[in-house]
Design a protein around this motif. Structure first.
Motif, PDB file in Angstrom:
ATOM      1  N   ARG A  72      20.486  27.541  19.874  1.00  0.00           N
ATOM      2  CA  ARG A  72      21.359  26.560  19.236  1.00  0.00           C
ATOM      3  C   ARG A  72      21.240  25.194  19.904  1.00  0.00           C
ATOM      4  NH1 ARG A  72      27.876  26.559  18.462  1.00  0.00           N
ATOM      5  NH2 ARG A  72      27.770  26.306  20.699  1.00  0.00           N
ATOM      6  N   ARG A  73      21.046  25.199  21.196  1.00  0.00           N
ATOM      7  CA  ARG A  73      20.867  23.928  21.901  1.00  0.00           C
ATOM      8  C   ARG A  73      19.572  23.234  21.456  1.00  0.00           C
ATOM      9  NH1 ARG A  73      22.673  24.216  28.158  1.00  0.00           N
ATOM     10  NH2 ARG A  73      24.909  24.105  27.773  1.00  0.00           N
ATOM     11  N   LEU A  93      21.026  26.495  11.531  1.00  0.00           N
ATOM     12  CA  LEU A  93      19.588  26.598  11.817  1.00  0.00           C
ATOM     13  C   LEU A  93      19.309  27.827  12.697  1.00  0.00           C
ATOM     14  CD1 LEU A  93      17.070  24.935  11.159  1.00  0.00           C
ATOM     15  CD2 LEU A  93      17.486  23.570  13.192  1.00  0.00           C
ATOM     16  N   THR A  94      20.191  28.070  13.639  1.00  0.00           N
ATOM     17  CA  THR A  94      20.051  29.236  14.523  1.00  0.00           C
ATOM     18  C   THR A  94      20.175  30.523  13.715  1.00  0.00           C
ATOM     19  OG1 THR A  94      21.089  27.939  16.245  1.00  0.00           O
ATOM     20  CG2 THR A  94      20.930  30.286  16.659  1.00  0.00           C
ATOM     21  N   GLN A  95      21.146  30.529  12.813  1.00  0.00           N
ATOM     22  CA  GLN A  95      21.352  31.740  12.007  1.00  0.00           C
ATOM     23  C   GLN A  95      20.147  32.008  11.107  1.00  0.00           C
ATOM     24  OE1 GLN A  95      25.254  32.222  10.260  1.00  0.00           O
ATOM     25  NE2 GLN A  95      24.368  33.314   8.535  1.00  0.00           N
ATOM     26  N   THR A  96      19.625  30.963  10.501  1.00  0.00           N
ATOM     27  CA  THR A  96      18.436  31.128   9.641  1.00  0.00           C
ATOM     28  C   THR A  96      17.259  31.636  10.470  1.00  0.00           C
ATOM     29  OG1 THR A  96      19.226  29.271   8.348  1.00  0.00           O
ATOM     30  CG2 THR A  96      16.960  29.936   7.960  1.00  0.00           C
ATOM     31  N   THR A  97      17.130  31.086  11.667  1.00  0.00           N
ATOM     32  CA  THR A  97      16.037  31.513  12.554  1.00  0.00           C
ATOM     33  C   THR A  97      16.160  32.989  12.885  1.00  0.00           C
ATOM     34  OG1 THR A  97      15.961  29.316  13.505  1.00  0.00           O
ATOM     35  CG2 THR A  97      14.961  31.065  14.805  1.00  0.00           C
ATOM     36  N   LEU A  98      17.362  33.412  13.242  1.00  0.00           N
ATOM     37  CA  LEU A  98      17.574  34.821  13.605  1.00  0.00           C
ATOM     38  C   LEU A  98      17.378  35.739  12.404  1.00  0.00           C
ATOM     39  CD1 LEU A  98      20.619  34.485  16.045  1.00  0.00           C
ATOM     40  CD2 LEU A  98      18.263  35.043  16.643  1.00  0.00           C
ATOM     41  N   MET A  99      17.764  35.246  11.236  1.00  0.00           N
ATOM     42  CA  MET A  99      17.584  36.046  10.010  1.00  0.00           C
ATOM     43  C   MET A  99      16.090  36.278   9.752  1.00  0.00           C
ATOM     44  SD  MET A  99      18.883  34.940   6.254  1.00  0.00           S
ATOM     45  CE  MET A  99      17.389  34.062   5.792  1.00  0.00           C
ATOM     46  N   ARG A 156      11.297  30.433  18.740  1.00  0.00           N
ATOM     47  CA  ARG A 156      11.257  28.958  18.829  1.00  0.00           C
ATOM     48  C   ARG A 156      10.380  28.381  17.725  1.00  0.00           C
ATOM     49  NH1 ARG A 156      11.839  28.589  24.489  1.00  0.00           N
ATOM     50  NH2 ARG A 156      13.735  29.771  24.848  1.00  0.00           N
ATOM     51  N   THR A 157       9.273  29.081  17.452  1.00  0.00           N
ATOM     52  CA  THR A 157       8.372  28.603  16.396  1.00  0.00           C
ATOM     53  C   THR A 157       9.080  28.624  15.049  1.00  0.00           C
ATOM     54  OG1 THR A 157       6.505  29.461  17.630  1.00  0.00           O
ATOM     55  CG2 THR A 157       6.109  29.007  15.320  1.00  0.00           C
ATOM     56  N   ILE A 158       9.798  29.710  14.771  1.00  0.00           N
ATOM     57  CA  ILE A 158      10.537  29.795  13.499  1.00  0.00           C
ATOM     58  C   ILE A 158      11.557  28.655  13.425  1.00  0.00           C
ATOM     59  CG2 ILE A 158      12.124  31.165  12.092  1.00  0.00           C
ATOM     60  CD1 ILE A 158      10.981  33.673  13.256  1.00  0.00           C
ATOM     61  N   LEU A 159      12.259  28.445  14.528  1.00  0.00           N
ATOM     62  CA  LEU A 159      13.299  27.407  14.561  1.00  0.00           C
ATOM     63  C   LEU A 159      12.703  26.043  14.211  1.00  0.00           C
ATOM     64  CD1 LEU A 159      16.345  26.824  15.530  1.00  0.00           C
ATOM     65  CD2 LEU A 159      15.260  26.020  17.604  1.00  0.00           C
ATOM     66  N   THR A 160      11.617  25.698  14.878  1.00  0.00           N
ATOM     67  CA  THR A 160      11.014  24.377  14.669  1.00  0.00           C
ATOM     68  C   THR A 160      10.471  24.237  13.254  1.00  0.00           C
ATOM     69  OG1 THR A 160      10.320  24.594  16.958  1.00  0.00           O
ATOM     70  CG2 THR A 160       9.497  22.698  15.782  1.00  0.00           C
ATOM     71  N   ARG A 161       9.796  25.285  12.783  1.00  0.00           N
ATOM     72  CA  ARG A 161       9.228  25.204  11.424  1.00  0.00           C
ATOM     73  C   ARG A 161      10.323  25.126  10.372  1.00  0.00           C
ATOM     74  NH1 ARG A 161       4.247  29.544  11.613  1.00  0.00           N
ATOM     75  NH2 ARG A 161       2.956  28.402  13.079  1.00  0.00           N
ATOM     76  N   THR A 162      11.401  25.878  10.593  1.00  0.00           N
ATOM     77  CA  THR A 162      12.508  25.845   9.632  1.00  0.00           C
ATOM     78  C   THR A 162      13.117  24.446   9.588  1.00  0.00           C
ATOM     79  OG1 THR A 162      12.956  28.152  10.164  1.00  0.00           O
ATOM     80  CG2 THR A 162      14.664  26.991   8.959  1.00  0.00           C
ATOM     81  N   PHE A 163      13.292  23.863  10.765  1.00  0.00           N
ATOM     82  CA  PHE A 163      13.843  22.505  10.848  1.00  0.00           C
ATOM     83  C   PHE A 163      12.938  21.526  10.095  1.00  0.00           C
ATOM     84  CE2 PHE A 163      13.203  18.478  13.173  1.00  0.00           C
ATOM     85  CZ  PHE A 163      14.399  17.862  12.865  1.00  0.00           C
ATOM     86  N   ILE A 164      11.636  21.602  10.344  1.00  0.00           N
ATOM     87  CA  ILE A 164      10.699  20.677   9.690  1.00  0.00           C
ATOM     88  C   ILE A 164      10.672  20.903   8.180  1.00  0.00           C
ATOM     89  CG2 ILE A 164       8.221  20.141   9.455  1.00  0.00           C
ATOM     90  CD1 ILE A 164       8.070  20.324  12.509  1.00  0.00           C
ATOM     91  N   ASP A 165      10.682  22.168   7.775  1.00  0.00           N
ATOM     92  CA  ASP A 165      10.687  22.467   6.335  1.00  0.00           C
ATOM     93  C   ASP A 165      11.928  21.897   5.651  1.00  0.00           C
ATOM     94  OD1 ASP A 165       8.309  23.743   6.525  1.00  0.00           O
ATOM     95  OD2 ASP A 165       9.122  25.773   6.503  1.00  0.00           O
ATOM     96  N   GLN A 166      13.063  22.057   6.304  1.00  0.00           N
ATOM     97  CA  GLN A 166      14.316  21.552   5.722  1.00  0.00           C
ATOM     98  C   GLN A 166      14.245  20.043   5.534  1.00  0.00           C
ATOM     99  OE1 GLN A 166      17.619  22.828   8.128  1.00  0.00           O
ATOM    100  NE2 GLN A 166      17.560  24.910   7.311  1.00  0.00           N
ATOM    101  N   TYR A 167      13.730  19.353   6.539  1.00  0.00           N
ATOM    102  CA  TYR A 167      13.666  17.901   6.441  1.00  0.00           C
ATOM    103  C   TYR A 167      12.580  17.443   5.482  1.00  0.00           C
ATOM    104  CZ  TYR A 167      17.347  16.763   9.549  1.00  0.00           C
ATOM    105  OH  TYR A 167      18.604  16.614  10.066  1.00  0.00           O
ATOM    106  N   ARG A 168      11.533  18.251   5.357  1.00  0.00           N
ATOM    107  CA  ARG A 168      10.474  17.895   4.408  1.00  0.00           C
ATOM    108  C   ARG A 168      11.050  17.943   2.994  1.00  0.00           C
ATOM    109  NH1 ARG A 168       5.921  21.498   5.483  1.00  0.00           N
ATOM    110  NH2 ARG A 168       5.338  20.146   7.182  1.00  0.00           N
ATOM    111  N   ARG A 169      11.881  18.935   2.753  1.00  0.00           N
ATOM    112  CA  ARG A 169      12.486  19.052   1.434  1.00  0.00           C
ATOM    113  C   ARG A 169      13.419  17.877   1.146  1.00  0.00           C
ATOM    114  NH1 ARG A 169      14.646  24.335   2.242  1.00  0.00           N
ATOM    115  NH2 ARG A 169      12.801  25.328   3.071  1.00  0.00           N
ATOM    116  N   ARG A 170      14.111  17.425   2.184  1.00  0.00           N
ATOM    117  CA  ARG A 170      15.045  16.304   1.977  1.00  0.00           C
ATOM    118  C   ARG A 170      14.304  14.975   1.867  1.00  0.00           C
ATOM    119  NH1 ARG A 170      19.579  17.309   6.525  1.00  0.00           N
ATOM    120  NH2 ARG A 170      19.692  19.551   6.283  1.00  0.00           N
TER     121      ARG A 170
END
Lengths: 169, 154
Positions: free
Chosen positions: A22-23, A38-44, A64-78
Motif C-alpha cells: 500500500r505504501r 490498488l493494493t486490493q486489485t494487486t492481491l486479487m 510489485r510487478t502487478i502493482l506497477t502494471r495495474t497502476f500504469i494501466d489505470q492511468y493509461r485508460r484515463r
C-alpha cells in the motif's frame, strides 16, 4: 483441501506484505484510498495466479510487478496528458500538521508523468535494478535508464519550483 | 536502501536523495489504518480465475466447432455415392436361370436388348423416372417367386 492450503498460504503472504504494497501504491498514486484499492486489485490478481506464482518462486517481485502494471494501466485508460497536469490531491484534514518538505516532495512527485514515477519508485523505493525494472514495465533497459535520468531531472526542477511557490505564499 | 544506484554507466548522486524523499513522503504522511483487503482479494481472485477458465473453455469449444466446420467444408462434394446394397440371393436350384439382378454378375446378366443394340453403361446415371427405385423391389419379388418354386419342388 488444496484450495484451503492455497488460501492459507496466500493469507499469510498478503497479511505480511499488504502494508508495504500500500505504501508503494501511495507513492505511485498519491492518495491513500486509491492506494488501498490498488493494493486490493494487486492481491486479487495475485491470488488468481497464486499456484503458478508459488511454483515460480519470487512472489514478492511478482506482486510489485502487478502493482506497477495495474497502476500504469489505470492511468493509461484515463489518459497520460490529463493526469500529468492534474492537481495534487490535498491531504485529508484532521491529520495534524505535515512538514512542508513532504508536501513539496509529494507535489513534485505527483506532477511527474506516471511512467517516470513508476520507474523512480521501482528503482529507488523498491531498490530494483535496471533489468528488474525493465522486465516489470515491459520496456528495454535503455528506456529505464533514460526515464530514470529524465524523471530525476524533472523532479529536481519541480521541487525547486514548488519550494519557491511554497516560500512565496 | 544503501545500494548505489547506477544510471546505466555511472552512479547517480540523486539516488540517496530520492530514497530519503520517498521515506519522508511515506512515513510522514498520516497513514490511515489498513482495512482488511485479503478477504476481498481472495473472493475477487476466485471470480477472476473462474472467468478465465470459462473464457478458455469457450475458446477451445469455438476452435473445435470451427475445425469441424472446416473439415466438413473441405470434404469433396463430387465423391462417388455409395451404391445400394442389393439383397442377398438365395441359391437357385440347378437348371433354373437366375433372374435377379446382381452387380457381380454384371455382364453375364446382361440387360442388353435382344436386337443387339449397345447396352447402357452400368455407371451411367439412371433416368429419373423412378425406374431405378423399383429395381430392388423387383428383385425381392423374383426371390419370392424362387422361394415358392423351391417349396413346390419339395
Amino acid at each position: 483441501m488444496r484450495e484451503a492450503t492455497r488460501e492459507r498460504e496466500f493469507r499469510e503472504f498478503a497479511e505480511a506484505r499488504q502494508r508495504h504494497l500500500r505504501r508503494s501504491a501511495y507513492l505511485l498514486c498519491g492518495d491513500w484510498h486509491e492506494a488501498q484499492d490498488l493494493t486490493q486489485t494487486t492481491l486479487m490478481k495475485l491470488y488468481a495466479a497464486w499456484g503458478r506464482v508459488r511454483r515460480d518462486g519470487n512472489v514478492e517481485a511478482y506482486a510489485r510487478t502487478i502493482l506497477t502494471r495495474t497502476f500504469i494501466d489505470q492511468y493509461r485508460r484515463r489518459g497520460w496528458l490529463v493526469e500529468a497536469v492534474e492537481e495534487v490531491p490535498e491531504p485529508p484534514g484532521g491529520q495534524g500538521p505535515t512538514p512542508e518538505l513532504r508536501l513539496v516532495l509529494q507535489a513534485a512527485l505527483m506532477r511527474l508523468p506516471p511512467r517516470y514515477r513508476a520507474v523512480l519508485v521501482l528503482r529507488f523505493w523498491e531498490d530494483w535494478s535496471v533489468e528488474e525494472t525493465a522486465r516489470a514495465l515491459r520496456v528495454t533497459t535503455g528506456t529505464v535508464k533514460s526515464q530514470t535520468a529524465r524523471g530525476l531531472a524533472q523532479l529536481r526542477r519541480l521541487v525547486e519550483q514548488e519550494t519557491v511557490e511554497v516560500s512565496g505564499r | 536502501m544503501t545500494r548505489t544506484m547506477d544510471q546505466g554507466d555511472g552512479t547517480d548522486p540523486g539516488a540517496e536523495e530520492m530514497r530519503g524523499a520517498f521515506e519522508a513522503i511515506v512515513t510522514v504522511a498520516a497513514e490511515p489504518p489498513m482495512r482488511d483487503v485479503t478477504g476481498a482479494a481472495i473472493a475477487g481472485g476466485r471470480r477472476l480465475r473462474r472467468r478465465r477458465r470459462a473464457t478458455a473453455v469457450a475458446g477451445v469449444s469455438t476452435a473445435v466447432v470451427v475445425l469441424v466446420a472446416v473439415a466438413v467444408g473441405l470434404t469433396p462434394v463430387g465423391a462417388e455415392p455409395v451404391t445400394p446394397v442389393v439383397p442377398a440371393q438365395t441359391p437357385s436350384p440347378s437348371g433354373v436361370p437366375d433372374p435377379a439382378p446382381s452387380p457381380d454378375t454384371g455382364p453375364s446378366r446382361s440387360l442388353a436388348p435382344e436386337d443387339g443394340s449397345t447396352p447402357m453403361p452400368s455407371d451411367e446415371p439412371m433416368p429419373s423416372d423412378g425406374s431405378s427405385a423399383e429395381e430392388p423391389e423387383r428383385a425381392d419379388d423374383l426371390t419370392e417367386q424362387e422361394r415358392e418354386r423351391e417349396r413346390d419342388t419339395r
